[in-house]
Design an enzyme around this catalytic site. Structure first.
Site, PDB file in Angstrom:
ATOM      1  N   SER A   8      13.152   3.987  -1.124  1.00 33.08           N
ATOM      2  CA  SER A   8      12.634   3.481  -2.157  1.00 33.08           C
ATOM      3  C   SER A   8      11.555   4.078  -2.824  1.00 33.08           C
ATOM      4  O   SER A   8      10.579   4.354  -2.216  1.00 33.08           O
ATOM      5  CB  SER A   8      12.240   1.711  -1.980  1.00 33.08           C
ATOM      6  N   HIS A  33      16.896   4.442  -4.092  1.00 34.11           N
ATOM      7  CA  HIS A  33      16.637   2.903  -4.265  1.00 34.11           C
ATOM      8  C   HIS A  33      15.735   3.018  -5.306  1.00 34.11           C
ATOM      9  O   HIS A  33      14.574   3.253  -5.164  1.00 34.11           O
ATOM     10  CB  HIS A  33      16.464   2.042  -3.201  1.00 34.11           C
ATOM     11  N   ASP A  35      13.402   0.340  -7.663  1.00 32.82           N
ATOM     12  CA  ASP A  35      13.069  -0.984  -8.008  1.00 32.82           C
ATOM     13  C   ASP A  35      12.537  -1.160  -9.467  1.00 32.82           C
ATOM     14  O   ASP A  35      11.608  -0.928  -9.945  1.00 32.82           O
ATOM     15  CB  ASP A  35      11.886  -1.437  -7.054  1.00 32.82           C
ATOM     16  N   MET A  37      10.986  -3.978 -11.965  1.00 41.40           N
ATOM     17  CA  MET A  37      10.184  -5.303 -11.974  1.00 41.40           C
ATOM     18  C   MET A  37       9.799  -5.525 -13.359  1.00 41.40           C
ATOM     19  O   MET A  37       9.270  -4.789 -14.189  1.00 41.40           O
ATOM     20  CB  MET A  37       9.169  -5.192 -10.911  1.00 41.40           C
ATOM     21  N   HIS A  66      17.820  -1.756  -8.069  1.00 44.34           N
ATOM     22  CA  HIS A  66      17.419  -3.024  -7.722  1.00 44.34           C
ATOM     23  C   HIS A  66      16.794  -3.833  -9.033  1.00 44.34           C
ATOM     24  O   HIS A  66      15.697  -3.499  -9.208  1.00 44.34           O
ATOM     25  CB  HIS A  66      16.682  -3.019  -6.550  1.00 44.34           C
ATOM     26  N   MET A  68      14.747  -6.509 -10.454  1.00 47.38           N
ATOM     27  CA  MET A  68      14.072  -7.905 -10.310  1.00 47.38           C
ATOM     28  C   MET A  68      13.412  -7.949 -11.431  1.00 47.38           C
ATOM     29  O   MET A  68      12.340  -8.341 -11.611  1.00 47.38           O
ATOM     30  CB  MET A  68      12.960  -7.511  -9.160  1.00 47.38           C
ATOM     31  N   MET A 137      16.839  -9.621   0.924  1.00 46.24           N
ATOM     32  CA  MET A 137      15.651  -9.248   0.899  1.00 46.24           C
ATOM     33  C   MET A 137      14.984  -9.826   2.420  1.00 46.24           C
ATOM     34  O   MET A 137      15.026 -10.885   2.597  1.00 46.24           O
ATOM     35  CB  MET A 137      14.902 -10.088  -0.265  1.00 46.24           C
ATOM     36  N   GLY A 142       8.617  -7.933  -4.862  1.00 45.22           N
ATOM     37  CA  GLY A 142       7.492  -7.670  -5.853  1.00 45.22           C
ATOM     38  C   GLY A 142       6.681  -6.513  -5.168  1.00 45.22           C
ATOM     39  O   GLY A 142       6.065  -5.677  -6.057  1.00 45.22           O
ATOM     40  N   PHE A 143       6.480  -6.179  -4.158  1.00 43.67           N
ATOM     41  CA  PHE A 143       5.556  -5.135  -3.662  1.00 43.67           C
ATOM     42  C   PHE A 143       6.295  -4.611  -2.353  1.00 43.67           C
ATOM     43  O   PHE A 143       6.874  -5.052  -1.515  1.00 43.67           O
ATOM     44  CB  PHE A 143       4.242  -5.801  -2.989  1.00 43.67           C
ATOM     45  N   GLY A 144       5.634  -3.245  -1.993  1.00 49.54           N
ATOM     46  CA  GLY A 144       6.192  -2.420  -1.136  1.00 49.54           C
ATOM     47  C   GLY A 144       4.964  -2.506   0.086  1.00 49.54           C
ATOM     48  O   GLY A 144       4.132  -3.564  -0.115  1.00 49.54           O
ATOM     49  N   GLY A 145       5.409  -2.159   1.255  1.00 54.28           N
ATOM     50  CA  GLY A 145       4.511  -2.208   2.339  1.00 54.28           C
ATOM     51  C   GLY A 145       4.223  -3.646   3.005  1.00 54.28           C
ATOM     52  O   GLY A 145       3.183  -3.735   3.779  1.00 54.28           O
ATOM     53  N   ASP A 176      16.362  -4.783   2.591  1.00 58.72           N
ATOM     54  CA  ASP A 176      15.224  -4.411   1.705  1.00 58.72           C
ATOM     55  C   ASP A 176      13.947  -4.949   2.046  1.00 58.72           C
ATOM     56  O   ASP A 176      13.686  -6.203   1.729  1.00 58.72           O
ATOM     57  CB  ASP A 176      15.495  -4.332   0.245  1.00 58.72           C
ATOM     58  N   GLY A 177      12.960  -4.307   2.408  1.00 60.51           N
ATOM     59  CA  GLY A 177      11.551  -4.795   2.754  1.00 60.51           C
ATOM     60  C   GLY A 177      11.306  -4.688   4.192  1.00 60.51           C
ATOM     61  O   GLY A 177      11.937  -5.491   5.377  1.00 60.51           O
ATOM     62  N   GLY A 178      10.224  -4.001   4.595  1.00 58.30           N
ATOM     63  CA  GLY A 178       9.536  -4.132   5.793  1.00 58.30           C
ATOM     64  C   GLY A 178      10.351  -3.409   6.792  1.00 58.30           C
ATOM     65  O   GLY A 178      10.174  -3.531   8.175  1.00 58.30           O
ATOM     66  N   GLY A 198      10.623   2.057   1.896  1.00 56.09           N
ATOM     67  CA  GLY A 198       9.474   2.531   0.855  1.00 56.09           C
ATOM     68  C   GLY A 198       8.601   3.152   1.779  1.00 56.09           C
ATOM     69  O   GLY A 198       8.574   4.167   1.813  1.00 56.09           O
TER      70      GLY A 198
END
Ligand code: DX5
Ligand code: ZN
Length: 224
Positions: A8, A33, A35, A37, A66, A68, A137, A142-145, A176-178, A198
């Site tokens: 990402s 990927h 994102d 938003m 993706h 959002m 998800m 909304g946010f990476g990391g 997607d995420g973490g 990401g």
């Protein structure tokens, strides 16, 4: 098919995006990927069609877009024209999901549907046969990391079972995420076919090496 890795670009340096993309291509990325938003559906802004168009020119990798955004129906044609190969919409953002999924397919893109962490898998029952992939998800978008929400692993298993029961065994589950080398192997075992990452790639000093580490972890190879 073996697991695909989709870096990402959200955690990349946008002023040096071309270099970041080249690095993950060298590392063996399968998809990119992207994102999108809108500061409304999620509390952050990122990129729009002009950036997708520019990325399309610098890579041959399929672009996994993706969305959002609120009311994505208004924009799917613009993102298809900009170069999306795959496009996913949140079930929470769309009223007529069947219509939207088929509109994305008619535009020549693979159509994905996305579930937020608190959205039940059961909402997909009547669309599971129509989709090209499902994106789970594993953080609030909304946010990476952010940190991986543990329940998401079980959700992957449930979505995989739902797709199989719907006769759609070829449709992968994307997460997607973490995602990082610490959980990638378990997620693949649970049924993930596409790992989005990401921070675990672009927030690392060497994104090319980070991608290779993630691939090894996804294949169950212990870290050196
Ligand atoms: C979050 C985005 C993700 C994000 C993942 O809303 O949808 O694609 O880039 O980032 P990491 O892998 O850092 O959690
Ligand atoms: Zn994403």
């Amino acid at each position: 098919m073996s697991v695909r890795i989709a870096p990402s670009i959200l955690s990349a340096d946008f002023a040096r995006l071309g270099e970041g993309i080249a690095a993950v291509e060298r590392g063996g990325a399968d998809l990119l990927h992207l994102d999108v938003m809108d500061g409304h559906f999620v509390p952050n802004f990122t990129i729009g069609p002009p950036v997708v168009r520019s990325v399309r020119k610098v890579t041959t990798l399929p672009l996994d877009v993706h969305l959002m955004i609120a009311d994505p129906d208004r924009y799917i044609d613009v993102f298809a024209e900009a170069g999306a190969s795959m496009m996913s919409v949140h079930v929470e953002a769309v009223t007529h999901l069947h219509r939207t999924v088929h509109a994305i397919k008619r535009l020549g893109c693979e159509a994905g549907v996305v579930l937020n962490p608190a959205t039940p898998v059961a909402l997909l029952e009547d669309i599971a046969a129509d989709v090209d992939y499902v994106l789970v998800m594993s953080v609030n978008p909304g946010f990476g990391g952010q940190s991986f929400i543990p329940r998401s692993e079980m959700k992957v298993t449930q979505v995989r079972a739902l797709l199989d029961a719907a006769g759609n065994a070829g449709a992968p589950v994307e997460i997607d995420g973490g995602v990082d080398p610490g959980n990638a192997g378990r997620l693949v075992a649970a049924g993930v076919g596409i790992l989005v990452a990401g921070a675990a790639i672009f927030a690392q000093p060497d994104p090319e090496a980070a991608l290779r580490r993630l691939r090894a972890a996804a294949a169950g190879v212990p870290a050196a």
